[in-house]
Design a protein around this motif. Structure first.
Motif, PDB file in Angstrom:
ATOM      1  N   TRP A 104      26.083  76.155  11.940  1.00 19.47           N
ATOM      2  CA  TRP A 104      25.899  76.542  10.545  1.00 19.47           C
ATOM      3  C   TRP A 104      24.701  77.482  10.464  1.00 19.47           C
ATOM      4  O   TRP A 104      23.657  77.223  11.085  1.00 19.47           O
ATOM      5  N   LEU A 105      24.832  78.544   9.700  1.00 22.27           N
ATOM      6  CA  LEU A 105      23.709  79.412   9.372  1.00 22.27           C
ATOM      7  C   LEU A 105      23.421  79.179   7.894  1.00 22.27           C
ATOM      8  O   LEU A 105      24.167  79.621   7.018  1.00 22.27           O
ATOM      9  N   VAL A 106      22.357  78.419   7.624  1.00 24.21           N
ATOM     10  CA  VAL A 106      22.073  77.934   6.274  1.00 24.21           C
ATOM     11  C   VAL A 106      21.098  78.883   5.586  1.00 24.21           C
ATOM     12  O   VAL A 106      20.005  79.155   6.108  1.00 24.21           O
ATOM     13  N   LEU A 122      23.029  73.154  14.705  1.00 22.54           N
ATOM     14  CA  LEU A 122      24.044  73.011  15.744  1.00 22.54           C
ATOM     15  C   LEU A 122      24.393  71.538  15.928  1.00 22.54           C
ATOM     16  O   LEU A 122      23.557  70.652  15.732  1.00 22.54           O
ATOM     17  N   ALA A 123      25.652  71.284  16.300  1.00 25.63           N
ATOM     18  CA  ALA A 123      26.115  69.929  16.588  1.00 25.63           C
ATOM     19  C   ALA A 123      27.258  70.011  17.586  1.00 25.63           C
ATOM     20  O   ALA A 123      27.908  71.053  17.733  1.00 25.63           O
ATOM     21  N   ALA A 124      27.519  68.909  18.276  1.00 26.58           N
ATOM     22  CA  ALA A 124      28.629  68.856  19.227  1.00 26.58           C
ATOM     23  C   ALA A 124      29.941  68.790  18.456  1.00 26.58           C
ATOM     24  O   ALA A 124      30.146  67.892  17.633  1.00 26.58           O
ATOM     25  N   GLU A 153      20.238  78.727  -4.193  1.00 22.45           N
ATOM     26  CA  GLU A 153      21.086  77.569  -3.926  1.00 22.45           C
ATOM     27  C   GLU A 153      21.475  77.524  -2.453  1.00 22.45           C
ATOM     28  O   GLU A 153      21.785  78.550  -1.849  1.00 22.45           O
ATOM     29  N   LEU A 154      21.461  76.322  -1.870  1.00 20.79           N
ATOM     30  CA  LEU A 154      21.814  76.191  -0.463  1.00 20.79           C
ATOM     31  C   LEU A 154      23.259  76.613  -0.230  1.00 20.79           C
ATOM     32  O   LEU A 154      24.177  76.155  -0.912  1.00 20.79           O
ATOM     33  N   THR A 155      23.451  77.495   0.744  1.00 17.28           N
ATOM     34  CA  THR A 155      24.788  77.884   1.186  1.00 17.28           C
ATOM     35  C   THR A 155      24.771  77.964   2.703  1.00 17.28           C
ATOM     36  O   THR A 155      23.701  78.016   3.324  1.00 17.28           O
ATOM     37  N   ALA A 156      25.948  77.986   3.301  1.00 15.12           N
ATOM     38  CA  ALA A 156      26.004  78.044   4.760  1.00 15.12           C
ATOM     39  C   ALA A 156      27.265  78.747   5.218  1.00 15.12           C
ATOM     40  O   ALA A 156      28.316  78.664   4.578  1.00 15.12           O
TER      41      ALA A 156
END
Length: 687
Positions: free
Chosen positions: A524-526, A514-516, A531-534
């Motif tokens: 983001w749901l990572v 989470l970010a402002a 392989e990294l995806t979001a």
């Protein structure tokens, strides 16, 4: 400026007077390291615009304070409101306008410290590198407060020596020198020309003499900013979100600090960089009361009351006198590097460790018995920005993440890379080395490589580790460690967020980040399987005034905390149902005392509550207990010791909740919190 020993009597005089503390706060005992604060600014009003309300609180807490202003700030030489007939008719007098601005600054400091804008100052001269003279102002009835003016021309006059140029070109080497002026009434006897090296060395000399434990600078790496009809340029320079003189001043200050640290100085020094004109692009993080204080001192500087003056230059900068800060350049107070919330926590053996960057180097405190810490140890490695994220390892050691800053005259050669180090459980750091993880913007241009965010690391099952950072596109990038090697950087999408990530591992193996954001909370749901995806989305809430913080509860649900815009309040809200969806309707206004930076929070199982800690408007500690329903249990408690950076909340080896912070004097502060706490005792401090 007198030699350092001549500053002792003002220090002792300050120690004898009572500090002005926030309402309801208790007086702390004498800290282990007496705080000495120093600010390096470009123009005479930058500290009033970008450091307050923290500045006024620090002035009452520091045993010595020094503000250094690099330029004369001569502008167009006309001390009248822009766009008026008076301005058009005013004669051009650069030396008088520079003097008026410094007069206004002295009045503002006198009001902040003594409540008397007309208090007397003593003027002195100090000699710096290459024989340059600088103008020193000492507040007579509070001699621990000093202002130093180097008086470099912002735009050198036509008769300047060949090769002269403004501060911006001096940094890059395009100019060989920048000349100074002698403002009207200054005790300085003549002009001087600074080279790039002599200006850096002059700042180093001031740091050597003053030995600050808290160094405040301007933002050396402002965000990139799109300028269009919806986002006017205002006073921004180029594609950035700030004025170039602010940026260059930040670079000079950081270069000087790096040299001072390299020669062994500043071993207890915390560095904080403050955003400049960037603040107008985001919701205000100040309470109405804090904005009113900032407005007051800005108006004193701007000679808004037009009281009679015997000084021919006048008593302030009339270009800004009476202007409302509202949503403008002074609407917030924002740290460029807001700090980690994961810089302290229990290791594999249950004993707490805490890490901070002092003097550009990580220091480590370790709990040696319940609630008691041994003195700090230094971890090898230098030139680190003021942020460290710490993850315990299964074998009792720690893995740390930080960003290394490399400064050069050539803008294309700047380095801002993420680094990591593995500290062994043995505590033997002689052979440990930092490893570079590079930069998520490595294939981009130099400007984007400078805009790396601060790291947030998350432990995963099977000994894996995910490290995340905001990238130059204001989105998210990550790398995954499988226990042996790191995957390449992966752009995980998103954008238009502020600095300051929070993340939590979920039961299904994914990581929520989470970010402002501009229109709510960026999420983001990572996926870390393969392989990294979001998947990127936005939690539709009112845009928060700073970084959110997420806490996982025992039932798998989560609670989020963030600062409410234009308010002193912290708010909470929770996920609903199976925990997959955030519920903005669950919002609870928890009140509070404002302040910058991230919110620290931790669920305390034995008490079935969340303990929340923030740095407030007074740069002090505010603490609140919150139930699983998101509602406050009791009221905010305040402890007045001034802090640097962000807080951490953890549990010591006896199971007792504790709030941790780094003091403005460079020590580790600890504050145990009990269920029956209705007031707080002074925080303990460890050097």
């Amino acid at each position: 400026m007198p030699d350092h020993l001549e500053w002792v009597e003002p220090v002792l005089a300050l120690a004898r007077r009572a500090a002005r503390l926030p309402r309801g706060a208790r007086t702390p005992f004498a800290p282990v390291g007496r705080p000495r604060s120093m600010a390096v600014m470009a123009h005479q009003d930058d500290d009033l615009y970008f450091l307050n309300p923290l500045l006024v609180s620090q002035l009452h807490s520091s045993e010595e304070h020094l503000t250094v202003c690099l330029t004369a700030g001569e502008g167009d030489g006309r001390n009248a409101p822009g766009g008026t007939r008076e301005h058009a008719a005013a004669p051009v007098d650069f030396e008088a306008f520079a003097a008026a601005r410094f007069n206004g600054l002295r009045c503002a400091y006198a009001d902040m410290v003594l409540g008397d804008r007309d208090a007397k100052w003593r003027r002195e001269v100090t000699t710096l590198a290459g024989g340059a003279e600088a103008d020193v102002s000492v507040l007579v009835d509070a001699p621990h407060v000093r202002l130093v003016a180097l008086n470099l021309w912002c735009a050198p006059p036509p008769d300047a020596a060949p090769g002269s140029g403004p501060l911006t070109r001096l940094w890059t080497g395009e100019a060989t020198s920048t000349p100074t002026m002698v403002p009207l009434g200054s005790p300085v006897t003549g002009t001087h020309s600074y080279s790039r090296d002599s200006l850096v060395e002059s700042l180093v000399e001031l740091m050597r003499r003053f030995e600050p434990t808290l160094l405040w600078t301007m933002d050396p790496d402002p965000d990139l900013q799109v300028h269009d009809r919806a986002n006017p340029r205002y006073a921004d320079t180029g594609d950035y979100s700030d004025h170039i003189f602010h940026t260059i001043t930040g670079l000079f200050a950081h270069e000087a600090a790096a040299r001072w640290f390299a020669e062994g100085g500043g071993r207890r020094t915390s560095v904080e960089a403050f955003r400049g004109y960037y603040v107008r692009r985001w919701p205000s993080n100040l309470s109405p009361e804090a904005r009113a204080r900032k407005q007051r001192y800005k108006d004193v500087y701007g000679w808004a009351d037009r009281r009679p003056s015997g000084d021919p230059a006048g008593l302030g900068d009339r270009k800004v006198g009476g202007d409302l800060i509202a949503g403008g350049n002074a609407s917030g107070t924002t740290l460029r590097y807001p700090g980690s919330r994961s810089w302290a926590g229990p290791g594999a053996d249950g004993r707490l460790s805490a890490f901070a960057v002092r003097g550009g180097q990580v220091v480590h405190w370790r709990e040696d018995r319940p609630g008691e810490f041994a003195g700090s140890r230094r971890v090898p490695g230098r030139k680190l920005l003021p942020h460290v994220d710490a993850v315990p390892t299964a074998d009792g050691g720690w893995r740390l993440f930080a960003v290394r800053q490399g400064l050069t005259a050539d803008p294309a050669q700047h380095v801002r890379d993420l680094w990591t180090i593995l500290l062994p459980a043995s505590g033997d750091y002689r052979d440990v080395r930092w490893e570079s993880l590079g930069n998520p913007n490595a294939q981009s241009g130099p400007a984007k490589r400078r805009n790396i965010g601060m790291p947030q690391a998350v432990s995963l099952p099977g000994g894996r580790l995910l490290v995340l950072t905001r990238n130059a596109g204001k989105g998210l990038s990550g790398r995954l460690h499988d226990g042996a090697t790191w995957t390449p950087w992966r752009d995980l999408g998103g954008g238009d967020t502020q600095e300051g990530l929070t993340a939590v591992a979920l039961d299904d193996g994914s990581v929520e980040v989470l970010a402002a954001g501009r229109n709510g909370i960026a999420r983001w749901l990572v996926s870390t399987a393969g392989e990294l995806t979001a998947k990127f989305s936005v939690v539709r809430t009112e845009a928060p005034a700073g970084p959110p913080t997420v806490v996982r509860l025992p039932d798998g649900s989560r609670m989020m905390f963030c600062r409410c815009r234009d308010s002193a309040s912290v708010v909470s809200f929770r996920t609903r149902g199976d925990g997959q969806v955030w519920d903005p309707s669950s919002l609870v206004d928890l009140g509070g005392h404002g302040g910058p930076g991230p919110i620290a929070a931790r669920f305390v199982p034995d008490r079935r509550e969340v303990l929340v800690a923030v740095r407030d408007d007074a740069s002090a500690t505010s603490v609140l207990r919150v139930g699983p329903d998101g509602r406050a249990r009791g009221t905010w408690l305040r402890e007045a010791t001034p802090v640097a950076g962000s807080h951490a909340v953890s549990v010591d080896s006896s199971g007792r909740p504790v709030v941790l912070a780094v003091s403005a004097g460079g020590g580790l502060l600890t504050l145990p919190v009990t269920p029956s706490t209705s007031s707080v005792s002074s925080m303990k401090e460890v050097p």
